[in-house]
Design a protein around this motif. Structure first.
Motif, PDB file in Angstrom:
ATOM      1  N   ASP A   6       1.179  -1.276  -0.010  1.00  0.00           N
ATOM      2  CA  ASP A   6       0.024  -0.339  -0.188  1.00  0.00           C
ATOM      3  C   ASP A   6       0.962   1.121  -0.104  1.00  0.00           C
ATOM      4  O   ASP A   6       0.996   1.562   0.710  1.00  0.00           O
ATOM      5  CB  ASP A   6      -1.016  -0.070   1.249  1.00  0.00           C
ATOM      6  N   SER A  42     -12.697   3.436 -10.257  1.00  0.00           N
ATOM      7  CA  SER A  42     -13.016   2.770 -11.453  1.00  0.00           C
ATOM      8  C   SER A  42     -14.016   1.662 -12.105  1.00  0.00           C
ATOM      9  O   SER A  42     -15.310   2.228 -11.471  1.00  0.00           O
ATOM     10  CB  SER A  42     -11.132   2.845 -12.084  1.00  0.00           C
ATOM     11  N   GLY A  52     -10.124   1.500  -6.471  1.00  0.00           N
ATOM     12  CA  GLY A  52     -12.212   1.359  -6.053  1.00  0.00           C
ATOM     13  C   GLY A  52     -12.743   2.526  -6.435  1.00  0.00           C
ATOM     14  O   GLY A  52     -13.913   2.211  -6.591  1.00  0.00           O
TER      15      GLY A  52
END
Ligand code: AMP
Ligand code: MG
Length: 602
Positions: free
Chosen positions: A401, A453, A451
Motif C-alpha cells: 500500500d 474506476s 475502487g
C-alpha cells in the motif's frame, strides 16, 4: 431531421476517432471470416471518421470489458500522450444465446446510458427485419467516448450505420463539449428543468476548477482550539491579538555609548563628566545634568535629562571624562517607547498565518497560548484485494500500500492529522467497515484510494452511494480521471483513483485546498514557476495533463524535462520529479521550448 444542419456532416469537424471491435468466438478463433468488422471500418471511413483501432475478441465478458476499458483508457491511464477514441462501435454478441454478453459487458463500463440510440437502431432495423427487436445492444458514454453495440450480421451493421450517420457527428460534438448551437442549448435547459444533478454530473466531464470549487464549498472552517505558542507555527490565528504594553516599554539606548543631553552634544567637541552607568534590564537612577554623561548599554533606559546616545567609538575617554569628537544629532541612537507597538494596538488579525515572525510578536505581547483553527483529522483508507500493508510480506500477486502513506504524508505536510486505517479488501462490507472506523476515530475528512474506476470490484462508489452521498466525476485531466466525492454521515469523503501517481496528484489538487480551508487558510494557490519544455508534446484528448518533470536552471530560466514513463502507476516518475508541468486542455501540440507552468512538488 432538419435540425441536423450542415454541421452534422462528418467533414465539418475534427475527424471522429473511432475504434471497431468484432465480438465473436468464431471470428476470434479464426473459424469464420470477420466480415462485419472490416465493413464497419469501411463505412466509418466513408463517413470521414478516422478508425484508430480494430480488433476481434471472443464472446467473453472479461475480454470485452478489458478491451473497452483499455480503449477508453480509463483504468490504465497508460501513456499520457495518446487519446481515447470518440467512438467505439462493437458488432456481435447482442443476441439472446448464452454466449451473447456484449450488452452486459458494455453496461458495466458506461457511466451514462443513451437508450435512444439503441432504440433507434432497433426501430429502423425492425423496418428491415422483425428479428431486429431481439438485439439487446446498448449505447452509452464512458468518459468522453460513445460506445455503441451493433448486432453481428453485415446487414445489421450496414443498416445500423445508416441510422447512426446523421446523428453521430452531433452527439460526438456534444460529448466533446464543442456544440453550442441553439438546439444544444435547448437540451441543456431541459436537463436543468429535470434538476437531476447527479445525472448531469455523471454525464459531465468536469474541469479541475469545477471539481475544486465543489469540494471547497462542501467543507467549512473547523472549530478553534488553544495551543501552546510553539505548537502554533504554521497554523491560522483564530483570534485578534492586541499589545498589552508598549514595545519597547521605555525609551532606551539603541547603541552602547553615553547618554547625553542632545542639544549640548550637537555643539560638538564636548568634554563631559561621566556621572554613572546603566545596563540593560536595570533602572536608570539619577539625572543627566548639563556637562554630564552616563555610560549606557544597548536596551538600557535613557536616564532623565538625556535624550541622545553618543556611540563609544565616537568618544575618547580620559579618566572620568569623555571627549565627543563625532557630535550626534539630538535623539540619535535612541529608541522611543512604543515605537514598534503601542499599548492596546492590534498586532495580529484573526486569520493570520502564523509564521515564525508572528510567533515572535505573540511572545512579545506575552501570549504563551493562542487560539488557532483546529487541524483536520483525516482518515486514510486503501482499498483492493491486491493491496497489503507495507508491514506485511506481500504474496506474489500482491502489492504494498503505497498510496495510504504517500497521501498521509501529503496530509501531514498540509497541516492535517493523518490517520492511516489500512486496506479494505474488495468487499462492500469491508469498505463499509473502513468508513465506520473513520467515523469512530472522529475524522473530519476521509480519503480513500482505489475502487473508483470501472473494474468489477470498484466498490468505493457503491458503498458511498449506499452509506451516504456520492458524486462521481470524470475529470478532464490526466492522470486522475475518475474521482468520487461525497459524504458519509456528513463527513466529506474523497475517493482518489488507485494508481499512486493519479492518487497523489488528485490529492494535491483536491484534498489540499479543502484541508487548508478547514484550517482557516484563505490562500491555497500552488507554488509554481514557468519553464521551457525540453521535448515537444503532442496529444489530442483535450484533457489537462500534469506531466512529471525535473527542473533545471538555465541562463534564461527553468527547463522542464519529463521524468521517463508517464504512466499513472509509475511512482518513480514522481520520485524523480521536481514538479508537475501543466499542459492546458487546449494545447494539442507544444513544440520543444514552449513555456509551461510547473507546479512545484516540495
Ligand atoms: P483501482 O482503481 O482500485 O482499480 O486501482 C487502480 C490501480 O491502482 C491498480 O493497479 C491497483 O493495484 C493500484 N492501487 C490501488 N490501490 C493502491 C495502493 N494503495 N497502493 C498502490 N497501488 C494501488
Ligand atoms: Mg481496486
Amino acid at each position: 431531421m432538419e435540425a441536423w444542419d450542415e454541421r452534422s456532416s462528418f467533414q465539418t469537424m475534427d475527424p471522429i476517432r473511432a475504434s471497431v471491435a468484432t465480438i465473436s468466438d468464431k471470428g476470434y478463433a479464426g473459424q469464420r471470416e470477420d466480415v462485419s468488422g472490416p465493413l464497419l471500418v469501411r463505412l466509418l471511413q466513408d463517413l470521414g471518421a478516422e478508425v484508430v483501432q480494430q480488433t476481434v475478441v471472443p464472446d467473453e465478458h472479461e475480454a470485452i470489458v478489458h478491451l473497452l476499458t483499455t480503449w477508453v483508457d480509463r483504468a490504465s491511464e497508460k501513456s499520457s500522450l495518446d487519446a481515447a477514441p470518440d467512438l467505439i462501435v462493437t458488432t456481435g454478441g447482442t443476441g439472446v444465446t448464452p454466449r451473447d454478453v456484449t450488452p452486459e459487458a458494455t453496461k458495466s463500463i458506461i457511466e451514462l446510458e443513451v437508450p435512444g440510440l439503441s432504440e433507434a437502431l432497433r426501430f429502423t432495423g425492425y423496418g428491415k427485419t422483425p428479428l431486429a427487436v431481439i438485439s439487446r445492444g446498448v449505447a452509452g458514454i464512458c468518459g468522453r467516448t460513445l460506445i455503441i453495440n451493433l448486432p453481428g450480421s453485415p446487414s445489421a451493421v450496414r443498416d445500423g450505420m445508416e441510422t447512426l450517420a446523421p446523428i453521430l457527428p452531433h452527439v460526438i460534438r456534444m460529448i466533446r463539449g464543442q456544440d453550442t448551437e441553439h438546439h444544444t442549448k435547448h437540451h441543456t435547459e431541459h436537463h436543468h428543468e429535470m434538476n437531476s444533478s447527479v445525472f448531469d454530473e455523471r454525464r459531465a466531464v468536469l474541469s479541475v476548477e469545477e471539481a475544486q470549487e465543489t469540494i471547497l464549498s462542501a467543507v467549512e472552517m473547523l472549530d478553534v482550539e488553544r495551543v501552546p505558542l510553539l505548537a502554533a507555527v504554521g497554523r491560522v490565528l483564530a483570534e485578534t491579538v492586541s499589545a498589552d504594553r508598549n514595545i519597547p516599554p521605555m525609551t532606551n539606548a539603541a547603541m552602547d555609548g553615553y547618554a547625553v543631553r542632545g542639544t549640548e552634544a550637537a555643539r560638538g567637541a564636548l568634554h563631559l563628566r561621566v556621572v554613572g552607568h546603566v545596563a540593560a534590564g536595570h533602572e536608570a537612577g539619577g539625572v543627566v545634568g548639563p556637562g554630564e554623561a552616563v555610560r549606557i548599554m544597548t536596551g538600557a533606559p535613557i536616564p532623565a535629562g538625556a535624550d541622545t546616545v553618543v556611540r563609544f567609538e565616537d568618544t575618547r575617554v580620559e579618566g572620568n571624562h569623555i571627549t565627543v569628537f563625532e557630535p550626534p544629532l539630538p535623539g540619535d541612537n535612541v529608541r522611543q517607547a512604543g515605537e514598534d507597538v503601542q499599548a492596546g494596538e492590534q498586532v495580529l488579525e484573526q486569520g493570520t498565518l502564523l509564521r515564525p515572525q508572528e510567533i515572535g510578536m505573540l511572545a512579545a505581547v506575552g501570549r504563551m497560548e493562542v487560539a488557532v483553527f483546529r487541524r483536520p483529522r483525516v482518515a486514510i483508507l486503501g482499498t483492493g484485494d491486491e493491496v497489503v500493508s507495507p508491514a506485511e510480506t506481500p504474496g506474489p500477486s500482491q502489492i504494498r500500500d503505497a498510496n495510504s502513506y504517500a497521501v498521509a504524508a501529503q496530509v501531514q505536510r498540509w497541516g492535517g492529522v493523518a490517520m492511516v486505517l489500512g486496506v479494505a479488501r474488495d468487499q462492500e462490507e469491508l469498505v463499509r467497515q473502513g468508513f465506520r472506523q473513520a467515523l469512530e476515530l472522529q475524522a473530519d475528512f476521509i480519503i480513500t484510494s482505489g475502487g473508483v474506476s470501472v473494474g468489477d470490484f470498484d466498490l468505493v462508489k457503491q458503498v458511498m452511494d449506499a452509506e451516504g452521498e456520492m458524486r462521481f466525476w470524470s475529470l478532464n485531466m490526466k492522470p486522475g480521471r475518475p474521482m468520487a466525492f461525497g459524504a458519509v454521515n456528513g463527513i466529506p469523503l474523497l475517493g482518489l483513483p488507485g494508481n499512486p501517481v493519479a492518487a497523489m496528484i488528485s490529492a494535491e489538487l483536491y484534498a489540499r485546498p479543502a484541508l487548508l480551508k478547514m484550517q482557516g487558510h484563505t490562500d491555497w494557490s500552488l507554488p509554481a514557476v514557468r519553464a521551457q519544455l525540453t521535448h515537444s508534446i503532442e496529444r489530442k484528448d483535450g484533457r489537462r495533463h500534469y506531466l512529471r518533470v525535473a527542473l533545471r536552471e538555465t541562463s534564461s530560466g527553468y527547463e522542464a524535462m519529463l521524468t521517463g514513463d508517464q504512466g499513472s502507476g509509475i511512482l518513480k516518475s514522481m520520485v524523480q520529479a521536481d514538479g508537475l508541468a501543466v499542459i492546458p486542455e487546449t494545447a494539442r501540440k507544444l513544440p520543444a521550448g514552449s513555456e509551461v507552468e510547473v507546479i512545484l512538488l516540495h
